[in-house]
Design an enzyme around this catalytic site. Structure first.
Site, PDB file in Angstrom:
ATOM      1  N   ASP A 137     -18.293 -24.871  17.760  1.00 50.36           N
ATOM      2  CA  ASP A 137     -18.760 -26.124  18.377  1.00 50.36           C
ATOM      3  C   ASP A 137     -17.952 -26.430  19.633  1.00 50.36           C
ATOM      4  O   ASP A 137     -16.791 -26.036  19.746  1.00 50.36           O
ATOM      5  CB  ASP A 137     -18.618 -27.260  17.356  1.00 50.36           C
ATOM      6  CG  ASP A 137     -19.474 -28.459  17.731  1.00 50.36           C
ATOM      7  OD1 ASP A 137     -20.325 -28.338  18.645  1.00 50.36           O
ATOM      8  OD2 ASP A 137     -19.294 -29.520  17.117  1.00 50.36           O
ATOM      9  N   LEU A 147     -15.609  -4.273   9.401  1.00 49.87           N
ATOM     10  CA  LEU A 147     -15.835  -5.725   9.389  1.00 49.87           C
ATOM     11  C   LEU A 147     -17.340  -5.972   9.347  1.00 49.87           C
ATOM     12  O   LEU A 147     -18.088  -5.336  10.087  1.00 49.87           O
ATOM     13  CB  LEU A 147     -15.239  -6.333  10.670  1.00 49.87           C
ATOM     14  CG  LEU A 147     -15.593  -7.786  11.000  1.00 49.87           C
ATOM     15  CD1 LEU A 147     -14.896  -8.730  10.026  1.00 49.87           C
ATOM     16  CD2 LEU A 147     -15.157  -8.137  12.422  1.00 49.87           C
ATOM     17  N   HIS A 198     -22.304 -22.049  26.714  1.00 46.96           N
ATOM     18  CA  HIS A 198     -22.800 -21.039  25.768  1.00 46.96           C
ATOM     19  C   HIS A 198     -22.489 -19.626  26.283  1.00 46.96           C
ATOM     20  O   HIS A 198     -22.137 -18.742  25.503  1.00 46.96           O
ATOM     21  CB  HIS A 198     -24.304 -21.195  25.547  1.00 46.96           C
ATOM     22  CG  HIS A 198     -24.685 -22.519  24.950  1.00 46.96           C
ATOM     23  ND1 HIS A 198     -23.976 -23.096  23.921  1.00 46.96           N
ATOM     24  CD2 HIS A 198     -25.685 -23.390  25.247  1.00 46.96           C
ATOM     25  CE1 HIS A 198     -24.524 -24.263  23.607  1.00 46.96           C
ATOM     26  NE2 HIS A 198     -25.561 -24.469  24.400  1.00 46.96           N
TER      27      HIS A 198
END
Ligand code: FPP
Length: 253
Positions: free
Chosen positions: A25, A136, A42
């Site tokens: 956020d 991962l 973004h």
């Protein structure tokens, strides 16, 4: 009465979290502070994603889950939604080779039916191309909502076992868990939310039941390995009791 819970085992404390889930956020505020359009935040956010994937891989995290686009984000201005979609497409096209080089398996969870065919195709290809990687597992939650997830799991379970509707008492956590979108991952050990808000915002609401929750004011585009290490240091100091007493945890079994 002993209540069955999906969180039976006590994971070892004092270690690197096995599964880290993050709400990224603060992109918009990062940009607005610099008098830039929100979308610039973004774009910078993608760089923070790259840094975080790399840092988690180096620290031995096995699962990293990022909330990229919530079911509620469709309410944003059309221009911002369309930029976010283009960013997903561009990132998928550009980054898959790098993910493979790092041993990263990519999975996307959420209500993907709402995305256009090209994006869905890229998602399927990226998942397939990285399917053998094991260092991962990077999960991107896109058009995801925790309530959506629980409902779709119940619907899928009932479709597979319609007789359950006649015996609702047979429906327990263990029966439902395999149908949740992130059935392949252990529950998150550490949740991080950047950007200063202290909410879960309909993220993995089922899976976060016992997760340690860490909030930082750092805006997502500024997130880096040092911020991650701060969160990990905080996590290492936590005592995870899972309903037991402190004494039980410290008495050798
Ligand atoms: C929240 O910031 C962030 C989002 C809604 C989008 C997150 C997307 C990215 C980090 C980039 C794309 C990611 C991938 C995986 C390709 P906000 O806009 O709500 O910020 P604000 O609260 O300051 O307005």
């Amino acid at each position: 009465m002993r209540q069955a819970s999906s969180t039976q085992a006590i994971p070892a404390t004092g270690q690197t979290p096995r599964h880290v889930a993050i709400i990224m956020d603060g992109n918009g505020r990062w940009a607005t502070r610099r008098k830039l359009p929100r979308t610039a935040g973004h774009v910078r956010g993608v760089q923070a994603v790259r840094r975080t994937v790399e840092a988690c891989g180096q620290r031995g995290v096995e699962y990293l889950t990022l909330f990229a686009f919530s079911s509620e984000n469709w309410r944003r201005p059309a221009q911002e939604v369309s930029l976010l979609m283009r960013l997903f497409v561009r990132t998928l096209e550009k980054e898959v080779d790098k993910l493979i080089a790092q041993g990263v398996r990519l999975r996307i969870v959420g209500n993907l039916g709402a995305f256009d065919a090209r994006l869905r195709q890229l998602i399927a290809e990226a998942e397939q191309r990285t399917a053998k990687e094991i260092t991962l597992t990077l999960t991107i939650a896109a058009n995801y909502g925790g309530r959506w997830d629980i409902l779709q799991a119940i619907q899928a379970l009932l479709r597979a076992q319609p007789e359950l509707a006649q015996h609702p008492e047979a429906l327990d956590e263990a029966a439902l868990s395999p149908w949740l979108a992130m059935h392949y991952a252990p529950e998150p050990d550490l949740f991080i939310r950047t950007g200063g808000e202290q909410r879960i915002s309909n993220f993995l609401i089922w899976q976060l039941a016992y997760t340690e929750l860490y909030f930082t004011d750092c805006y997502w585009p500024d997130f880096n390995a040092d911020e991650l290490d701060r969160a990990f240091a905080w996590y290492r100091d936590r005592e995870r009791r899972f309903g037991r007493t402190s004494e039980q945890l410290h008495t050798p079994r």
